[in-house]
Each structure stands twice: as structure tokens, then as C-alpha cells.
Write an enzyme that holds these catalytic residues in place. Structure first.
Site, PDB file in Angstrom:
ATOM      1  N   ASP A  44       0.837  -1.208   0.000  1.00  0.00           N
ATOM      2  CA  ASP A  44       0.000   0.000   0.000  1.00  0.00           C
ATOM      3  C   ASP A  44       0.869   1.254   0.000  1.00  0.00           C
ATOM      4  OD1 ASP A  44       0.894  -0.153   2.604  1.00  0.00           O
ATOM      5  OD2 ASP A  44      -1.087   0.032   3.536  1.00  0.00           O
ATOM      6  N   SER A  45       2.208   1.075   0.004  1.00  0.00           N
ATOM      7  CA  SER A  45       3.101   2.215  -0.250  1.00  0.00           C
ATOM      8  C   SER A  45       2.817   2.818  -1.618  1.00  0.00           C
ATOM      9  CB  SER A  45       4.567   1.787  -0.152  1.00  0.00           C
ATOM     10  OG  SER A  45       4.819   0.657  -0.958  1.00  0.00           O
ATOM     11  N   ASP A  83      -1.244  -6.177  -0.268  1.00  0.00           N
ATOM     12  CA  ASP A  83      -1.463  -5.510   1.026  1.00  0.00           C
ATOM     13  C   ASP A  83      -2.944  -5.234   1.245  1.00  0.00           C
ATOM     14  OD1 ASP A  83       0.336  -4.870   3.022  1.00  0.00           O
ATOM     15  OD2 ASP A  83       1.176  -3.151   1.947  1.00  0.00           O
ATOM     16  N   LYS A 113      -1.059  -9.338   3.099  1.00  0.00           N
ATOM     17  CA  LYS A 113      -0.276  -8.832   4.236  1.00  0.00           C
ATOM     18  C   LYS A 113      -1.149  -7.850   5.011  1.00  0.00           C
ATOM     19  CE  LYS A 113       3.254  -5.736   3.755  1.00  0.00           C
ATOM     20  NZ  LYS A 113       2.748  -4.604   4.571  1.00  0.00           N
ATOM     21  N   GLU A 115      -1.145  -5.336   8.869  1.00  0.00           N
ATOM     22  CA  GLU A 115      -0.314  -4.755   9.921  1.00  0.00           C
ATOM     23  C   GLU A 115      -0.917  -5.000  11.301  1.00  0.00           C
ATOM     24  OE1 GLU A 115       0.285  -0.574   9.082  1.00  0.00           O
ATOM     25  OE2 GLU A 115       1.094  -0.993   7.086  1.00  0.00           O
ATOM     26  N   GLU A 182       9.524  -3.771  10.124  1.00  0.00           N
ATOM     27  CA  GLU A 182       9.888  -2.486   9.519  1.00  0.00           C
ATOM     28  C   GLU A 182      10.473  -1.548  10.572  1.00  0.00           C
ATOM     29  OE1 GLU A 182       6.911  -0.646   7.044  1.00  0.00           O
ATOM     30  OE2 GLU A 182       8.148   1.147   6.745  1.00  0.00           O
TER      31      GLU A 182
HETATM   32  O1  KIV Z   1       3.585  -1.087   1.502  1.00  0.00           O
HETATM   33  C1  KIV Z   1       4.774  -1.461   1.498  1.00  0.00           C
HETATM   34  O2  KIV Z   1       5.526  -1.222   0.547  1.00  0.00           O
HETATM   35  C2  KIV Z   1       5.257  -2.181   2.655  1.00  0.00           C
HETATM   36  C3  KIV Z   1       6.730  -2.406   2.754  1.00  0.00           C
HETATM   37  C4  KIV Z   1       7.384  -1.165   3.203  1.00  0.00           C
HETATM   38  C5  KIV Z   1       7.049  -3.567   3.606  1.00  0.00           C
HETATM   39  O3  KIV Z   1       4.502  -2.534   3.509  1.00  0.00           O
END
Ligand code: KIV
Length: 264
Positions: A44-45, A83, A113, A115, A182
Site C-alpha cells: 500500500d506504499s 497488502d 499482508k 499490519e 519495519e
Molecule cells: O507497503 C509497502 O511497501 C510495505 C513495505 C514497506 C514492507 O509494507
């Protein structure tokens, strides 16, 4: 056939570091897979590096599904992790299962993924029970940036490192197949890695993790004035792009482009 989560457990057990990288679209994922990355994160970056938001908070399920589809279309072997965006899994276990399922069914990724630690461990268990592999994410959790008050190194005090370890053990116990750490201090990341039996994937967490993940734009220098300390810049692609486009602009303005060879 794409790499399964069993491959990453074997790499960890054999002591072989796991290289993971983000990709967000057809072109970037094509290059990342061809370069030999076995596990690609559609993170989600993308909220920041693709959509231009100032955090990952505004990213939606539709944003994630659209970008996961692009990455899946240009890859064959890499395992694709999608994500779950902010507020797509925190409301209820039902909501989390439905949205994790959407990432697999509509996006086409192989795992998801999310958090968080103990507060989310029951949710992780439910998602795993329906047959969806889950990667955890601890340490700096960017979706909680407003609560954390910024992006800074986690696990510095003995109390913080104990909390991190307990969270990691709870996520492992819930059935996660790996955990991203992280911005965790190197000593704590190494200690957590030793206590777990599943792989840890570090970003800014030192060399003691079972693997490393980096953001595509960071290691390629695509955003020239953003260079986080944990990212090694392997190229200055942002500057190269700007120089190339400047050459094109001046060739057009100087009437040097197109030439006879480039015309019909
Ligand atoms: O969203 C992302 O790119 C991430 C990485 C920084 C692990 O969660």
C-alpha cells in the site's frame, strides 16, 4: 506455477536470505521478476509512490485490486503478496476475510499482508483458516502513522522489544507464514528472528532477518529527493528520466527531432 509459501520457509530453514521487493504495475513487475525476485509485494506504499498521497491511509481496496491485477498479468513465477489497506480488515473478522478473499479472487495474488500484533491475531487466524496465506507486519506500521506520531525506529527500549516479540509470537501462532519487520533496531530484529520459526522479512531492520524487502522507487532513485537511510540506491533512474526527457524537449525545440530516418 508460482512459488508457494513453502519455498520461503525452506529458504529460511536452509539459511538462504529471501529477496522481496515491491512492484505496482505491469512494467515494474516485469523487470522485478526477470531480475530474479521470488516474492513481490504490491504494497500500500503505492499510495505514496504511485498515487501521490502523503501516507498509506487513503489507499482503497479498489486501488489495491487494480494494481495487484497489473502485477499478476506481467509475472509467471513470482509469489505475489497483496497488502490489505487501512480499514479493510480492522472492523470485523468477516470484513477481513471478505477483503482478503477479494485480493485473491479479483486481484489474483497468492497471499495477503496486514499490519498489527496481538490486537489482530484472531483475525489472522480466521483468514488463514479459510485458506488464505497471511504475512504479518510489525515494528513501524505505516497505516497507524497518525497514532505513532511519525515514522521512527521501533523496539528501542526493553519494554518495546518485549511487546514486539510477544506480538510476533502471537502472529506466528495465528498461522502467518512470514512477518515483515519495519524499522526495528537490528538487535531486536535479530532476537525476534531467532525466536520465531517462520521467516522475518526486514526493511530498515538490519541484516539479521531471514529476508529483505525494499521499495522499487527507493532502490532505483525514481524520486530523486527522497532517499531513506535504509535503502541502498542502485541507480539514479529519476535523474536519468529527467535528463532523457530534457534532451527530447530540446531536440524538438531545435528541430532535431524527428530526423529523416524517424519519418515516413
Ligand atoms: O507497503 C509497502 O511497501 C510495505 C513495505 C514497506 C514492507 O509494507
Amino acid at each position: 506455477m508460482r512459488h508457494s509459501i513453502r519455498r520461503f520457509q525452506k529458504m529460511r530453514d536452509d539459511g538462504n536470505p529471501i529477496p522481496m521487493m515491491t512492484a505496482y504495475d505491469y512494467t515494474s513487475a516485469y523487470a522485478v521478476e526477470k531480475a530474479g525476485v521470488p516474492i513481490i509485494l504490491v504494497g500500500d506504499s503505492l499510495g505514496q509512490v504511485i498515487l501521490g498521497h502523503d501516507s498509506t491511509v487513503p489507499v482503497t481496496m479498489d486501488d489495491m485490486i487494480r494494481h495487484i491485477q497489473m502485477v499478476v498479468r506481467s509475472t509467471e513465477k513470482s509469489h505475489i503478496v497483496g497488502d490489505l489497506p487501512f480499514m479493510s480488515y480492522q472492523v470485523s473478522e468477516e470484513q477481513a476475510i471478505c477483503n482478503a478473499g477479494r485480493l485473491l479472487k479479483e486481484g489474483g495474488c497468492q497471499s495477503v499482508k496486514l499490519e498489527g500484533g496481538r490486537s489482530i491475531s484472531k483475525t489472522v487466524k480466521k483468514i488463514v483458516q479459510v485458506g488464505i496465506p497471511v504475512m504479518g507486519h510489525l515494528g513501524l506500521t505505516p497505516q497507524s502513522v497518525n497514532q505513532m506520531g511519525g515514522y521512527r525506529v521501533q523496539g528501542r527500549s526493553p519494554e518495546e522489544s518485549q511487546i514486539l516479540l510477544e506480538d510476533a509470537l502471537a502472529i506466528q501462532e495465528s498461522g502467518a507464514y512470514a512477518i515483515v519487520l519495519e524499522l526495528v533496531s537490528s538487535e531486536v530484529a535479530e532476537m525476534v528472528t531467532e525466536k520465531l520459526s517462520i521467516p522475518t522479512i526486514g526493511i530498515g531492520s538490519g541484516a539479521g532477518c531471514s529476508g529483505q524487502v525494499q521499495v522499487f522507487h527507493d532502490i532505483l532513485g525514481l524520486i530523486p529527493d527522497f532517499s531513506p537511510k535504509h535503502a541502498r540506491r542502485y541507480a539514479d533512474v529519476g535523474v536519468m528520466i529527467q535528463n532523457a526527457v530534457e534532451s527530447y524537449v530540446s531536440d524538438v525545440m531545435d528541430k532535431k527531432f524527428p530526423s529523416d530516418e524517424e519519418s515516413f
